[in-house]
Design a protein around this motif. Structure first.
Motif, PDB file in Angstrom:
ATOM      1  N   ARG A  71       0.813  -1.215   0.000  1.00 17.27           N
ATOM      2  CA  ARG A  71       0.000   0.000   0.000  1.00 17.27           C
ATOM      3  C   ARG A  71       0.848   1.267   0.000  1.00 17.27           C
ATOM      4  N   THR A  75       0.769   3.989  -2.913  1.00 14.72           N
ATOM      5  CA  THR A  75       0.386   5.356  -2.544  1.00 14.72           C
ATOM      6  C   THR A  75       1.421   6.357  -3.026  1.00 14.72           C
ATOM      7  N   ALA A  90      -3.779   7.228   2.318  1.00 12.87           N
ATOM      8  CA  ALA A  90      -3.332   6.744   3.620  1.00 12.87           C
ATOM      9  C   ALA A  90      -1.809   6.686   3.668  1.00 12.87           C
ATOM     10  N   ALA A  94      -0.869  -1.361   5.147  1.00 18.36           N
ATOM     11  CA  ALA A  94      -2.265  -1.746   5.371  1.00 18.36           C
ATOM     12  C   ALA A  94      -2.283  -2.822   6.451  1.00 18.36           C
ATOM     13  N   SER A  96      -4.917  -3.555   8.849  1.00 20.48           N
ATOM     14  CA  SER A  96      -6.174  -4.276   9.033  1.00 20.48           C
ATOM     15  C   SER A  96      -6.541  -5.021   7.756  1.00 20.48           C
ATOM     16  N   ALA A  99      -8.273  -2.807   5.215  1.00 18.49           N
ATOM     17  CA  ALA A  99      -7.335  -2.021   4.410  1.00 18.49           C
ATOM     18  C   ALA A  99      -6.619  -2.898   3.392  1.00 18.49           C
ATOM     19  N   ARG A 100      -6.308  -4.138   3.759  1.00 23.51           N
ATOM     20  CA  ARG A 100      -5.630  -5.034   2.819  1.00 23.51           C
ATOM     21  C   ARG A 100      -6.536  -5.389   1.642  1.00 23.51           C
ATOM     22  N   ARG A 102      -8.939  -3.558   0.398  1.00 24.86           N
ATOM     23  CA  ARG A 102      -9.022  -2.396  -0.480  1.00 24.86           C
ATOM     24  C   ARG A 102      -7.736  -2.217  -1.274  1.00 24.86           C
ATOM     25  N   SER A 103      -6.599  -2.461  -0.633  1.00 24.76           N
ATOM     26  CA  SER A 103      -5.321  -2.357  -1.344  1.00 24.76           C
ATOM     27  C   SER A 103      -5.217  -3.417  -2.433  1.00 24.76           C
ATOM     28  N   PRO A 186      -7.416   6.427   3.841  1.00 26.11           N
ATOM     29  CA  PRO A 186      -7.384   5.851   5.196  1.00 26.11           C
ATOM     30  C   PRO A 186      -8.704   5.196   5.565  1.00 26.11           C
ATOM     31  N   THR A 187      -8.602   4.056   6.207  1.00 23.36           N
ATOM     32  CA  THR A 187      -9.784   3.392   6.744  1.00 23.36           C
ATOM     33  C   THR A 187     -10.141   3.997   8.094  1.00 23.36           C
ATOM     34  N   ASP A 190      -7.315   3.428  10.367  1.00 20.48           N
ATOM     35  CA  ASP A 190      -6.210   4.352  10.099  1.00 20.48           C
ATOM     36  C   ASP A 190      -6.482   5.726  10.710  1.00 20.48           C
TER      37      ASP A 190
END
Length: 448
Positions: A71, A75, A90, A94, A96, A99-100, A102-103, A186-187, A190
Motif C-alpha cells: 500500500r 500510494t 493513507a 495496510a 487491518s 485495508a488489505r 481495499r489495497s 485511510p480506513t 487508520d
C-alpha cells in the motif's frame, strides 16, 4: 479538473508501471499453465496470452493481501504520477484486513489497466507508423488493415489507432485517479490510529510546556523580586544586596539544571540515537531548597508536612513538587512577597496539598501584582487529572487558596475520577488593604 499534457503523460507512466508490475505474475502464470495444461502456449497464441493475463490478476491480488507494504508503495506512485492530493491517501502499511482488501482491489485494478495500456503502447505505435506510411509505398502486412490502394484509408486507420491509445490512457488514468482515494485512502482504523498519534503528540507537548512553565517561570519570578529588592537597597544596605545577588545566582543555577532536565525529556522523545543521562526531576525532597530560594525573594513561608513522604510514589512526588512550585510562582507573580502557608498531608494512598496566601493591593516595582497568565493553573489541573486526582484554585477567606489531591494505589473515592477544577484566568484578584509580606529577602527556614 482540466487535464494537461504533462498530467496525462505522468498517468501514462503510472499505467506502464502497472504493466511492469504485472510481468512477474504473468510469467509465473505462464509457467504454471505450461506445466499443468498440455499444449498450452502462453507466450505464443493470442488466446493463451489473454488466459495467462487473466490468471495473473488473482495472484497479484493475493500478493497485495499478504504484503501490507504494497500500500505505501502504491500510494507513493499515485501521489507522484496521478495528481491525487496527498491528504486523501493513507500513510503506512495496510495493517487491518479491511485495508488489505481495499489495497488488493486497487493493485488488481492498477495491474489490469496497466497491462492493457502497456500492451497497446507496445503494439499500436508501430502499427500506426506503418499505416501512416502506406501511401508512400510501404507495404502493409496482410493483417486485414486497409491497403495503400484504398487511398488515405490506411493513414486514417493509423490516426484512429493513435487516438484509441490516447483515449484509453486518458480514460484509464482518470478512472484510477478517481478510485485511488476510495481504495488507498485511510480506513476507520487508520483515522483512529492517526488521531491517537496526534493525541499522544499533543499530550507530550503539553507536558513539556508545563515543565518549562513551572520550572523557568518560578525562577524568573523569584529573580525579578530579588533583583528589584537588591536595586532598592544597593546604596543603603550593600550586605543585603550581596545576599540578594547570591540568591539570584543560586536560583538561576537551579533553573538551568531544571531546564536541562526538561530538554533531556525532549531529546529522549525525538532522538533515536544514544543520549546522555538527564538530571532527575525534583521531588518532595527538594522542597526545602525551593522554600529557601523563595524566601530569599522576600516570601514568608510557613510549611508543614505530615505523614511519611517516603511512601509517596516518585511520579506523585514529582508532580506535587511542581504544583507547590507553581503555587509559589503565582504568589510571587500576582501578589508579590506575601506570606504563604503550605500544608502537605500524606495519607493512605493519597497526598493532600493546600496553599494559602493573601492577595496584593497594588503592583510595586519588582513585578508583584502583574495581571495575566492562567497557564499555570491549567497546568496544575492537568497534573492532578493525569494522576486521577483533582485541583482547585480561587478566592477564599479574603485570600487565595490552592488545593490538590493526588491519589495513588487505587484510592478512587478520595480524589481519583473527579474532574480537576481550575479557575480560568489565573491572576490573583486585587484586594485593597491586604497586608504585604516582608519586602527583603531573608534566608532560613526548614520544612516542618
Amino acid at each position: 479538473m482540466r487535464l494537461t499534457a504533462g498530467r496525462v503523460a505522468r498517468r501514462w507512466v503510472h499505467l506502464v508501471l502497472g504493466g511492469a508490475l504485472l510481468m512477474p505474475f504473468f510469467l509465473l502464470t505462464s509457467v504454471a499453465l505450461t506445466l499443468l495444461v498440455p499444449g498450452a502456449d502462453p507466450l505464443g497464441r493470442l488466446g493463451w496470452q489473454f488466459a495467462t493475463f487473466g490468471g495473473a490478476l488473482p495472484l497479484a491480488a493475493l500478493a497485495a493481501l499478504l504484503f501490507p507494504l504494497l500500500r505505501p508503495l502504491e500510494t507513493a506512485a499515485v501521489r507522484a504520477l496521478s495528481a491525487v492530493p496527498a491528504e486523501r491517501l493513507a500513510d503506512g502499511p495496510a495493517r487491518s484486513w479491511a485495508a488489505r482488501r481495499r489495497s488488493a482491489l486497487w493493485f488488481t485494478a492498477h495491474l489490469l489497466a496497466g497491462g492493457i495500456v502497456s500492451g497497446m503502447t507496445l503494439g499500436v505505435p508501430p502499427a500506426a507508423v506503418v499505416l501512416l506510411a502506406a501511401p508512400f509505398g510501404v507495404d502493409v502486412p496482410p493483417l486485414g488493415w486497409p491497403r495503400a490502394a484504398d487511398g488515405w484509408a490506411a493513414p486514417s486507420a493509423g490516426l484512429a489507432l493513435l487516438a484509441l491509445l490516447l483515449g484509453t490512457v486518458w480514460g484509464a488514468g482518470a478512472l484510477l485517479a478517481r478510485c485511488a482515494p476510495a481504495l488507498l485512502g485511510p480506513t476507520t482504523a487508520d483515522r483512529l490510529a492517526a488521531a491517537e498519534r496526534r493525541a499522544a503528540e499533543l499530550a507530550a507537548r503539553n507536558r513539556l510546556a508545563r515543565e518549562l512553565h513551572d520550572a523557568v517561570g518560578h525562577a524568573l519570578s523569584a529573580v525579578t523580586l530579588q533583583a528589584g529588592a537588591a536595586r532598592r537597597v544597593l546604596d543603603s544596605d550593600p550586605e543585603f544586596a550581596r545576599q540578594a545577588l547570591a540568591a539570584i545566582e543560586d536560583t538561576t543555577r537551579e533553573a538551568v539544571a531544571e531546564l536541562d532536565t526538561v530538554l533531556g525529556l525532549l531529546r529522549a522523545e525525538h532522538d533515536t540515537g544514544p543520549a546522555g543521562p538527564a538530571a532527575p526531576a525534583p521531588t518532595l525532597d527538594a522542597l526545602e531548597a525551593l522554600f529557601d530560594r523563595t524566601r530569599a525573594a522576600g516570601v514568608e513561608i510557613a510549611a508543614e508536612l505530615s505523614g511519611d513522604r517516603a511512601v509517596v510514589p516518585p511520579v506523585v512526588s514529582r508532580e506535587a513538587y511542581r504544583i507547590v512550585q507553581e503555587g509559589l510562582s503565582n504568589a510571587l507573580r500576582h501578589a508579590g512577597p506575601v506570606p504563604v502557608a503550605v500544608r502537605i498531608r500524606v495519607e493512605e494512598g493519597e497526598l493532600a496539598l493546600v496553599m494559602e496566601n493573601p492577595v496584593a493591593a497594588a503592583a510595586e516595582p519588582g513585578g508583584a501584582g502583574r495581571t495575566g497568565g492562567g497557564r499555570g493553573l491549567r497546568g496544575i489541573a492537568e497534573r492532578a487529572r493525569l494522576l486521577g486526582g483533582a485541583a482547585s484554585a480561587g478566592s477564599a477567606d479574603g485570600g487565595w487558596r490552592l488545593t490538590a489531591r493526588l491519589p495513588w494505589g487505587g484510592a478512587p473515592g478520595r480524589g481519583g475520577g473527579r474532574a480537576a477544577r481550575a479557575r480560568p484566568g489565573g491572576p490573583h484578584p486585587p484586594a485593597p488593604g491586604c497586608r504585604r509580606g516582608a519586602g527583603r529577602p531573608r534566608p532560613g527556614g526548614r520544612l516542618r
